[in-house]
Write an enzyme that holds these catalytic residues in place. Structure first.
Site, PDB file in Angstrom:
ATOM      1  N   GLU A   1      -5.908   7.613   2.181  1.00 49.59           N
ATOM      2  CA  GLU A   1      -4.394   7.933   1.662  1.00 49.59           C
ATOM      3  C   GLU A   1      -4.577   8.187   0.292  1.00 49.59           C
ATOM      4  O   GLU A   1      -5.029   7.604  -0.565  1.00 49.59           O
ATOM      5  CB  GLU A   1      -3.253   6.465   2.013  1.00 49.59           C
ATOM      6  CG  GLU A   1      -3.334   6.356   3.613  1.00 49.59           C
ATOM      7  CD  GLU A   1      -2.572   5.255   3.781  1.00 49.59           C
ATOM      8  OE1 GLU A   1      -1.674   5.395   4.799  1.00 49.59           O
ATOM      9  OE2 GLU A   1      -3.017   4.141   3.585  1.00 49.59           O
TER      10      GLU A   1
ATOM     11  N   CYS B   1      -1.584   9.030  -6.973  1.00 48.43           N
ATOM     12  CA  CYS B   1      -2.359   7.720  -6.879  1.00 48.43           C
ATOM     13  C   CYS B   1      -3.356   8.293  -5.724  1.00 48.43           C
ATOM     14  O   CYS B   1      -3.095   8.530  -4.587  1.00 48.43           O
ATOM     15  CB  CYS B   1      -1.250   6.717  -6.016  1.00 48.43           C
ATOM     16  SG  CYS B   1      -2.004   5.143  -5.967  1.00 48.43           S
TER      17      CYS B   1
ATOM     18  N   CYS C   1     -12.097  -1.520   1.124  1.00 45.59           N
ATOM     19  CA  CYS C   1     -12.132  -2.166  -0.097  1.00 45.59           C
ATOM     20  C   CYS C   1     -12.911  -3.561   0.121  1.00 45.59           C
ATOM     21  O   CYS C   1     -12.793  -4.143   1.006  1.00 45.59           O
ATOM     22  CB  CYS C   1     -11.054  -2.534  -1.006  1.00 45.59           C
ATOM     23  SG  CYS C   1     -11.395  -3.088  -2.612  1.00 45.59           S
TER      24      CYS C   1
ATOM     25  N   CYS D   1      -9.035  -9.165  -2.384  1.00 51.03           N
ATOM     26  CA  CYS D   1      -7.797  -9.550  -3.008  1.00 51.03           C
ATOM     27  C   CYS D   1      -6.897 -10.276  -2.042  1.00 51.03           C
ATOM     28  O   CYS D   1      -6.471  -9.324  -1.125  1.00 51.03           O
ATOM     29  CB  CYS D   1      -7.387  -8.756  -4.041  1.00 51.03           C
ATOM     30  SG  CYS D   1      -8.453  -8.169  -5.392  1.00 51.03           S
TER      31      CYS D   1
ATOM     32  N   CYS E   1      -3.680  -7.906  -0.995  1.00 48.82           N
ATOM     33  CA  CYS E   1      -3.755  -6.485  -0.857  1.00 48.82           C
ATOM     34  C   CYS E   1      -4.163  -6.228   0.725  1.00 48.82           C
ATOM     35  O   CYS E   1      -5.155  -6.630   1.223  1.00 48.82           O
ATOM     36  CB  CYS E   1      -4.851  -6.016  -1.739  1.00 48.82           C
ATOM     37  SG  CYS E   1      -5.356  -4.235  -1.657  1.00 48.82           S
TER      38      CYS E   1
ATOM     39  N   HIS F   1      -3.344 -10.611 -12.811  1.00 52.99           N
ATOM     40  CA  HIS F   1      -2.462 -11.594 -11.928  1.00 52.99           C
ATOM     41  C   HIS F   1      -2.496 -12.776 -12.230  1.00 52.99           C
ATOM     42  O   HIS F   1      -1.824 -13.654 -11.570  1.00 52.99           O
ATOM     43  CB  HIS F   1      -3.072 -11.077 -10.335  1.00 52.99           C
ATOM     44  CG  HIS F   1      -3.317  -9.686 -10.131  1.00 52.99           C
ATOM     45  ND1 HIS F   1      -2.081  -8.804 -10.356  1.00 52.99           N
ATOM     46  CD2 HIS F   1      -4.232  -9.097  -9.408  1.00 52.99           C
ATOM     47  CE1 HIS F   1      -2.417  -7.689  -9.675  1.00 52.99           C
ATOM     48  NE2 HIS F   1      -3.738  -7.793  -9.165  1.00 52.99           N
TER      49      HIS F   1
ATOM     50  N   CYS G   1       2.564  -0.475  -3.523  1.00 52.48           N
ATOM     51  CA  CYS G   1       1.357  -0.994  -4.003  1.00 52.48           C
ATOM     52  C   CYS G   1       0.702  -1.988  -2.930  1.00 52.48           C
ATOM     53  O   CYS G   1       1.721  -2.891  -2.445  1.00 52.48           O
ATOM     54  CB  CYS G   1       1.632  -2.004  -5.227  1.00 52.48           C
ATOM     55  SG  CYS G   1       1.015  -0.782  -6.765  1.00 52.48           S
TER      56      CYS G   1
END
Ligand code: SAH
Length: 371
Positions: A101, A114, A121, A125, A128, A227, A344
Site C-alpha cells: 500500500e 507515504c 515487516c 512493533c 503496528c 516511542h 499510521c
C-alpha cells in the site's frame, strides 16, 4: 511476444546511468539512433508509462523490441480508497501477487506520498498492524519506485497536484532493506527529480542503516520511531531496542547529524497511560536535547491486539508543552485517512490470505501487564 518478467531486466529498478547504458547498447545493436534513449527516458521518468506499448512516439517494432529485451515492473492497481479528508490509499499487486500500500496525503500546499519498503515487516512493533501481520519479502528498488510512479500518475489523472514529498512510512522497515531502499533513494532523487530534503526515511532504529544513510552525500531526511525515552519502556514497545539499545542509537544519530547538520525527526506514538506522562516528556527532552530535533507526537491508532488506547487530547497537549518548555519543537500529528484504514500503523492488506504470525505470547504478556 513478450518474455517472462523474470528473465528480463526491470528497467525501473536500474540506476539512471545503468538504464541509460543498457538502452544505448540495445538501440545501438538495432541500428537505432541515440535519441531513442531520451524518448524512453521521458516515458520512464516523466510520463510514468506502465508498459512499452504506451511509448507511442516510438515505432511499433521498437516498442516490441524493448518489451523483448526489458521489463517494466509496473504493479497493478487493485484499489484506490478515498478518505473524506482527501487522503487516498492505493493498494498495489506486485508481479508475484504480493500486495503493498501507498498513501497520498494532501496538506496545505504539499502532497506527501507515504510508501512501503517491504511486503509486511519483521520488526514486530507491538502497536503496528503491519508488524502483527508478519514479514513477507523485500521490495526491489523498482517496486518501491513503482509506487511513486503509480501514485503520481493517478494524481495527475485525478486532478491532484504534483507529489511534493515522499516519506518511507508505509509498510516495512526501510533500513532492513538496504538493497532496495538505497537505490530507490537515488532513483527518486536523480531520475524522478524529488529533492533529497523532501524524502524522509523513517526507521525504528536500525543502526547500521542509519550509518549508511549518514554516509550518503545527499541530504535525505531521517525520522526515528522512538516511542519511549528509556530502555526499560522502549523494549516493551519496539523489540529492536534489545538489539540496538538507545545509547547505540543516539551514537548513530550523532553521526548522522555531524555528517550534514540535518534535523532529525523523532516519532512518538502516544499511548494512554503507557508512555505519555509528563515525567517521560521531561526524560525525552533530556535525551534528545543534544539534537536539532523535532518531535512528532502521533496519537496511537488502535489496532486489534494490544489492550491500549490513544492518549487523550489534554495529555497530548501537556506532553507537547513539556517538550516546548525545554526548547524542543513538537507537533501533534493529526491522524489522516482513518475512514479508509490509511492512518499510521493501519496499513495492512485486508486481502491478505496468510494466517497472522504467532504474536500470542506477546499479546498474553501485554494483557498480563495491563491487568
Ligand atoms: N518502520 C518504519 C516505518 C513505520 S510506519 C518506522 O518504524 O519508523 C511510520 C510510523 O507510524 C512509525 O513511527 C510507527 O511507529 C508509527 N505507527 C505504527 N503503528 C502505529 C499505530 N497503530 N498508531 C500510531 N502510530 C503507529
Amino acid at each position: 511476444m513478450t518474455r517472462d518478467a523474470e528473465t528480463t531486466v526491470d528497467l525501473l529498478g536500474l540506476l539512471p546511468e545503468e538504464a541509460e547504458a543498457r538502452l544505448l547498447e540495445h538501440f545501438h545493436a538495432r541500428g537505432e539512433r541515440a535519441y531513442r534513449v531520451r524518448q524512453v527516458r521521458a516515458w520512464l521518468y516523466e510520463r510514468d508509462a506502465a508498459a512499452f506499448e504506451e511509448m507511442t512516439d516510438l515505432p511499433a517494432r521498437e516498442r516490441h523490441a524493448l518489451a523483448e529485451a526489458f521489463s517494466l515492473a509496473a504493479p497493478a492497481l487493485v484499489q484506490a480508497a478515498r478518505s473524506a479528508d482527501g487522503t487516498v490509499k492505493h493498494l498495489w499487486r506486485l508481479g508475484d501477487g504480493e500486495l503493498v500500500e501507498s498513501v497520498l496525503i494532501p496538506a496545505d500546499n504539499r502532497l506527501t506520498l507515504c510508501i512501503s519498503s517491504q511486503a509486511g515487516c519483521a520488526m514486530a512493533c507491538v502497536f503496528c498492524a503491519t508488524g502483527w501481520s508478519g514479514y513477507r519479502r523485500q521490495l526491489s528498488a523498482g517496486e518501491i519506485v513503482a509506487q511513486f510512479r503509480g501514485a503520481r500518475r493517478w494524481a495527475r489523472e485525478n486532478g491532484r497536484g504534483p507529489i511534493t514529498n515522499i516519506v518511507f512510512m508505509g509498510m516495512g522497515e526501510p533500513l532492513m532493506n538496504p538493497k532496495g531502499v538505497f537505490p530507490a533513494l537515488t532513483l527518486l532523487n536523480q531520475a524522478y527529480g524529488v529533492g533529497a530534503r523532501r524524502i524522509t526515511v523513517s526507521t525504528v532504529g536500525v543502526v547500521p542503516g542509519i550509518r549508511e544513510l549518514a554516509r550518503r552525500p545527499e541530504q535525505f531526511r531521517l525520522a526515528v520511531s522512538l516511542h519511549a525515552p528509556n530502555h526499560e519502556l522502549r523494549q516493551r514497545i519496539v523489540p529492536i531496542e534489545r538489539k540496538h539499545p538507545i545509547p547505540e542509537l543516539l551514537e548513530a544519530l550523532r553521526e548522522f547529524e555531524a555528517a550534514g547538520g540535518r534535523r532529525i525527526t523523532f516519532e512518538y506514538t502516544m499511548i494512554d497511560g503507557v508512555n505519555d506522562s509528563p515525567a517521560l516528556a521531561r526524560e525525552l527532552a533530556d535525551l534528545i536535547g543534544q539534537f536539532q530535533a523535532h518531535v512528532n507526537l502521533i496519537p496511537y491508532n488502535p489496532i486489534p491486539g494490544p489492550p491500549w488506547r490513544p492518549s487523550p487530547p489534554q495529555r497530548l497537549r501537556a506532553f507537547a508543552a513539556t517538550l516546548h518548555a525545554r526548547g524542543i519543537e513538537a507537533t501533534v500529528r493529526e491522524p489522516r485517512g482513518r475512514d479508509i484504514a490509511a492512518a499510521c500503523g493501519q496499513l495492512r492488506a485486508e486481502h491478505e490470505t496468510s494466517p497472522p504470525r504467532p504474536f500470542l505470547q506477546l499479546q498474553q504478556a501485554l494483557a498480563g501487564s495491563a491487568g
